[in-house]
Design a protein around this motif. Sequence first.
Motif, mmCIF file in Angstrom:
data_model
loop_
_atom_site.group_PDB
_atom_site.id
_atom_site.type_symbol
_atom_site.label_atom_id
_atom_site.label_comp_id
_atom_site.label_asym_id
_atom_site.label_seq_id
_atom_site.Cartn_x
_atom_site.Cartn_y
_atom_site.Cartn_z
ATOM 1 N N ALA A 239 51.938 19.852 32.433
ATOM 2 C CA ALA A 239 53.142 19.930 33.333
ATOM 3 C C ALA A 239 54.112 21.116 33.129
ATOM 4 O O ALA A 239 54.594 21.393 34.316
ATOM 5 N N ASP A 259 46.206 14.929 37.720
ATOM 6 C CA ASP A 259 47.219 14.223 38.304
ATOM 7 C C ASP A 259 48.213 15.072 39.216
ATOM 8 O O ASP A 259 48.887 14.505 40.184
ATOM 9 N N ASP A 260 48.435 16.402 39.229
ATOM 10 C CA ASP A 260 49.034 17.170 39.773
ATOM 11 C C ASP A 260 48.396 18.009 40.965
ATOM 12 O O ASP A 260 48.934 18.727 41.861
ATOM 13 N N ALA A 314 40.604 7.372 38.441
ATOM 14 C CA ALA A 314 42.045 7.114 37.877
ATOM 15 C C ALA A 314 42.445 8.444 37.383
ATOM 16 O O ALA A 314 43.495 8.986 37.624
ATOM 17 N N PHE A 315 41.503 9.103 36.455
ATOM 18 C CA PHE A 315 41.775 10.236 35.824
ATOM 19 C C PHE A 315 41.504 11.704 36.480
ATOM 20 O O PHE A 315 41.809 12.641 35.930
ATOM 21 N N TYR A 366 38.050 10.237 19.901
ATOM 22 C CA TYR A 366 38.625 11.034 20.986
ATOM 23 C C TYR A 366 39.169 12.417 20.579
ATOM 24 O O TYR A 366 39.540 12.602 19.768
ATOM 25 N N ASN A 376 42.558 14.855 29.945
ATOM 26 C CA ASN A 376 43.283 14.127 29.364
ATOM 27 C C ASN A 376 42.543 12.874 28.437
ATOM 28 O O ASN A 376 42.364 11.785 28.814
ATOM 29 N N LYS A 378 42.880 11.403 25.721
ATOM 30 C CA LYS A 378 43.327 10.030 25.170
ATOM 31 C C LYS A 378 43.400 9.141 26.428
ATOM 32 O O LYS A 378 43.091 7.848 25.909
ATOM 33 N N ASP A 379 43.691 9.155 27.594
ATOM 34 C CA ASP A 379 43.696 8.433 28.602
ATOM 35 C C ASP A 379 42.507 7.765 28.647
ATOM 36 O O ASP A 379 42.421 6.640 28.868
ATOM 37 N N VAL A 380 41.523 8.532 28.786
ATOM 38 C CA VAL A 380 40.229 7.921 29.109
ATOM 39 C C VAL A 380 39.888 7.330 27.938
ATOM 40 O O VAL A 380 39.149 6.101 28.275
ATOM 41 N N GLU A 382 41.425 5.437 25.885
ATOM 42 C CA GLU A 382 42.313 4.194 25.865
ATOM 43 C C GLU A 382 41.655 3.251 26.918
ATOM 44 O O GLU A 382 41.344 2.123 26.596
ATOM 45 N N ALA A 383 41.320 3.852 28.227
ATOM 46 C CA ALA A 383 40.774 2.911 29.087
ATOM 47 C C ALA A 383 39.535 2.505 28.650
ATOM 48 O O ALA A 383 39.046 1.252 28.658
ATOM 49 N N SER A 386 39.642 -0.387 26.146
ATOM 50 C CA SER A 386 40.143 -1.388 26.759
ATOM 51 C C SER A 386 39.060 -2.137 27.465
ATOM 52 O O SER A 386 38.694 -3.589 27.152
ATOM 53 N N LEU C 58 47.765 -4.030 25.238
ATOM 54 C CA LEU C 58 46.842 -3.008 25.180
ATOM 55 C C LEU C 58 45.916 -2.843 26.185
ATOM 56 O O LEU C 58 45.070 -2.146 26.118
ATOM 57 N N SER C 60 44.130 -2.037 29.712
ATOM 58 C CA SER C 60 44.254 -1.051 30.671
ATOM 59 C C SER C 60 44.007 -1.951 32.041
ATOM 60 O O SER C 60 43.284 -3.062 32.102
ATOM 61 N N LEU C 62 43.389 -0.032 35.674
ATOM 62 C CA LEU C 62 43.527 1.297 36.169
ATOM 63 C C LEU C 62 44.157 1.326 37.747
ATOM 64 O O LEU C 62 44.366 2.309 38.245
ATOM 65 N N ARG C 65 47.956 1.878 37.858
ATOM 66 C CA ARG C 65 48.438 3.036 36.804
ATOM 67 C C ARG C 65 49.506 3.861 37.470
ATOM 68 O O ARG C 65 49.752 4.070 38.453
ATOM 69 N N GLN C 95 47.838 3.811 31.721
ATOM 70 C CA GLN C 95 46.855 2.838 31.850
ATOM 71 C C GLN C 95 47.077 1.701 32.726
ATOM 72 O O GLN C 95 46.160 0.709 32.766
ATOM 73 N N GLY C 286 54.384 14.708 28.635
ATOM 74 C CA GLY C 286 53.345 15.618 29.609
ATOM 75 C C GLY C 286 53.458 15.139 31.041
ATOM 76 O O GLY C 286 52.965 15.932 31.619
ATOM 77 N N ARG C 289 57.795 15.090 34.659
ATOM 78 C CA ARG C 289 58.013 15.603 36.018
ATOM 79 C C ARG C 289 57.554 14.553 37.055
ATOM 80 O O ARG C 289 58.363 14.273 38.047
#
Lengths: 521, 350, 328
Positions: A239, A259-260, A314-315, A366, A376, A378-380, A382-383, A386, C58, C60, C62, C65, C95, C286, C289
């Motif tokens: 970012a 995301d950007d 999503a990611f 991870y 990313n 960590k995001d993947v 965590e998903a 879960s 905990l 997710s 998606l 999100r 998540q 992160g 923005r």
Amino acid sequence: MKKLALLLLSLLAFWSVANAQTLVFGQSRLPISLDTATDGNSLTVGYQIVENLVGFKESSAEIEPLLAESWEASEDAKSWTFHLRQGVSFTDGTPFNAEAVKFNIDRWNNQDNPYAFAAEGKDFTAWPSIFTNFYGEEGYIVESVDVVDEYTAQINLTRPLGYLPQLLAAAYFGMHSPKAVMESGFEYGGPTKGVVGTGPFVFVEWIDGDRLTLDRNEDYWGENAKVEKLVFRGIEEAATRLAELEAGSIDIAVNLSPDDYEAVSNNADLKVVFPDADLRVGYVGMHQANKPFDDVRVRQALAYAIDKDAIVEAFYGELGAVANEFIPPSLIGRLENDPYPYDPEKAKELLAEAGYADGFDTQFWYMPVSRPYYPNPKDVAEAIASMLSEVGINAELMTEDWGIYLDDYALGKFPIYMLGWSADFADSDNFISPFFSRTQGPDGFGWNNAEAFDLIEAAQSAGTVEERTAIYQQIEQILYDELPAMPLVNPRSLSATRANIEGFLPNPLGSTVPFRTITKN
Amino acid sequence: MSAYIIRRLLGLIPVLFGISLLVFIIPRAVRGDPATIILGERAEPATLERLREQLGLNRPLFFNQEGFQEKGIAGLFDSQYFQFLSKALRGDLGRSIFRLTQVRDELAQRFPATFELSIVAMFFAFIIGVPAGVIAALNRGKLLDTGIMFAALAGVSFPVFWLAIILIYAFSVNLGWLPPSGRIDISFEINPITRLYVLDGLLRGDVRFTLNAIKHLVLPSIALGTIPLAIIVRMTRSSMLEVLGQDYVRTARAKGLKQRLVINKHALRNALLPVITVIGLSFGGLLSGAILTETVFAWPGIGKWVYDAIAARDYPIIQGGVLFVAFIFVIVNLLVDLSYALIDPRIQYS
Amino acid sequence: MASTVGNSSAKASKGQSLAQDALKRFFRNPTAILGLSILSLIILMTIFAPLLRPGDPLKSNLKVRQLPPSWTMSQADLDKKKITAWTYPFGTDVQGRDLLMRVLYGGRISLRAGLVAVIFSVSIGMVLGLVAGFFGGWIDIVIVWLVDVLLAFPGILLAIALASALGAGTLSFQLPFLPFAFELSSIEKALIAISITQIPIFIRITRASVISLRESEFVQAAKSLGANPRRTMWLHVLPNGLSPILIQLTLSIGTVVLDMAALGFLGLGAQPPAPEWGAMISDGFGRFRSAPWLSIFPGLAIFLTVVGFNLLGDALRDVLDPRLKNVS
């Protein structure tokens, strides 16, 4: 007031003049070392200073001559002769010749070479990962380098290798000045000494934690670079990197967050850049030498339990596609099978069959850093964790430093883990043998499949494309059934430049992007 | 007085000894063999052995009994810890595991950035904190006082890194007034003189450079200075109240001296003494707060350096950085005590 | 130089009535009331988190999100996601988890951490401080040296060094002579690291109280009557030195909550997917923005909690130790 305005104007004018010749490149970190490091941030910088024997065509994974003008293999492909470009010097005045080639390869290949600086802690991990092993150790490939004459070097191998030039084009294998290496000692490649090569830019200054500056090599053997000065900046957060790009304080930003994507494409001051097809894959590995992943049903259950479509959407959004096999779409030998569908019920059934009706506890490792295949991680993670908990697999999320992570993965310490691959050279072999070959397979996957090992070696020495395609498809079928690892995503890495930058063409191989042709208007 | 100074200096020795012991023990106790950490677990035994030899890891940890029998008392201290200590005393803090550079060199390159930031943060805290504290004291019990004191309490209750993120979001992302990270725009040539960029710019007479460096300093120093600011406000207020209640101030007031004169001439000067102590003590806090602030602002100082080293498990850097910061902190504390003793004649040195 | 503690000998003789008096003054103190209300609110909300926001913090989701707080969204967007304006008052995280739910559950981690760390450090600190102050001599010298060394590491630095040395993930270890292995989660490791930085503060305060009380009339009197010194220490010295410890204890909980968040932010404390406030801010960093709410709300939660404890500490100081009233 008028005076102030004038002053401001002249400052602005000065600003643009000062800027026009300087290209500022924003990546996630400054290099670790310019000598033996294997991370993209180090290689991108080094690639501008040192040059390989073999180069790549512009924004392509096809090879072309660079410091070697031509090459040929002996009939048995066990000995390769390289004819070197003449009249090239390293920027410290040392001539580039066959002796220099021998010096470089010897120090990479042999841990006992005094200039490998192994005892001082230097560890050139790229060598064994591409050439199987260091000299004298199990399965090593490079036997010796002979200086035939001033401009002819011959590389002798222990076994046939049909694509040695492709390997030597990998970003790790730039030619360094022997004199500079000898004089600098183990600190060669670090912030105080830099590196000396033959390339279009020369090392100037490296202020740790802040910036690394290169100047144009005015005596370059080829066409001089367009910009006078190259500045690299390490900006960790994607970012922040984008914010700096928008502010105009950097000209190019790489590895932006998916995301950007929208924000970048809607900004008229910026240009989105990505290669058509990145040669990368992100996967989830399972170590099958240990319980419970020794059971193929458990591995398959994991594949059924993970909703790949949801994760990629999503990611990664438009910057990724679900991967179903290790070999990426543009290469030969793909199966084009249907993927394991998302089916938690089926996963539970398989687990029950395998004797884990109540699920089990495990660790999911991870990566601590953002890589092009997992921007990313960590995001993947965590998903995925879960989703796994839905079928009763209780995965504790774990991470550690990247360097140690890579070691520990190879030591087989991780039950489930994330990792990925960016190609070193554009051949299906580079997506198979680094993982599943006789020497690499047992490491991270606990993979010990003699049939696959034989097929991989057969593919390496097979002659025609058709033969190789057929063999790779066989290998891919085994991987699909046995599932030592689950391929997850073929990502495209997102970069952006200011609108006035021309000629930044990311290579599908990642780090091998020459900045010589970039202009700033 | 000189006896006091000598006593304080001697008192430092056991503390510094303890610090070095702690810094030496922690990573070894938990992480094991440094050679394996450097080379990785797959390293060849012979290579490992060579590195161990080179790093002196074959020696005993604290006392070398064999050496004692062979070479007497000098041999006794031929051990890892005393090797580490004697090297550290000579400024040799070892090499970075990954970059192989001298920790000392990196420290020298990084410290000015942290020093500059800390000084500016402290300056910010002082010029706002002292007047705010005085105003609160003079309006004791009124709404203004309550307001200032609550703000001061709030100031020590923020997570520094959160405040930093909010500042970036407000002033860089939304308003676009100030840069979000770094020490200076990339378009500037640095050519360091002192490595304190504001000072470098002034020395060269480069206005643009100086202004740009100042612009980069604003947000990080606000983030870093908030806690000392809050402490200074509280300290100034309470010490003002104490002084205002004392006889000589009451006398001065009774004599009909103007309020402002009384405050400036009598009260403030005396009230500032404890404030100076607080500033000295906060300096160490700034050095550790810098780890968080520098991480958020990508400020290339020792805080960011130590943080990166932690992420990379680069123990020589962590050790060197922690040792250095603790050392500076101890020295600053000593200087504060000494100067305090010099300024305030009422303090006894016994 | 001048000791600020040790004025309580006069109070001690009056004992009971003074405590009642203190309690009365405490509940008349507006600072105390404000601090108590904030803290009670936070504690109640974290205890009843499962009732306030039912669901799994905990898990997710998606599909939803990174939604902004739902009351800021347009009706069209709400319809598209099939939610109402109050479905996600704090928005959702990366998540797709309900941020409000995670902030509430995060309170459990932080408050528990604060309490456990402070109880741990106060008990060790008090014992060592009592021993040092009461017996003096070599024991005192060694303990004071230890305190000086530990306090030479400013702020959170020592905690960072300790936590990083302990490494990431679960650490299991075996102590000699014990048949079972200990397992420390990453949160527990961070807790230990932070507790150690708090111990010397309590040693120092306890020791100062003990020394000043040791010389006070009533202890001297007990001594002259031939009372057992250990009995005197526990029965007379300790209760009378409690008020500065109580004040510091309250303030320390706030510090621990902040330090815990800092370690979480640096990746040295709680590991994902634990809803720890500092780690949540780090997640949002992160994305500040595109999704500022990710860091704003957990930060506010930390702020409120710490303000609560600081207000309480200030009020306790006013009530228990009038001489210290103006000192920060």
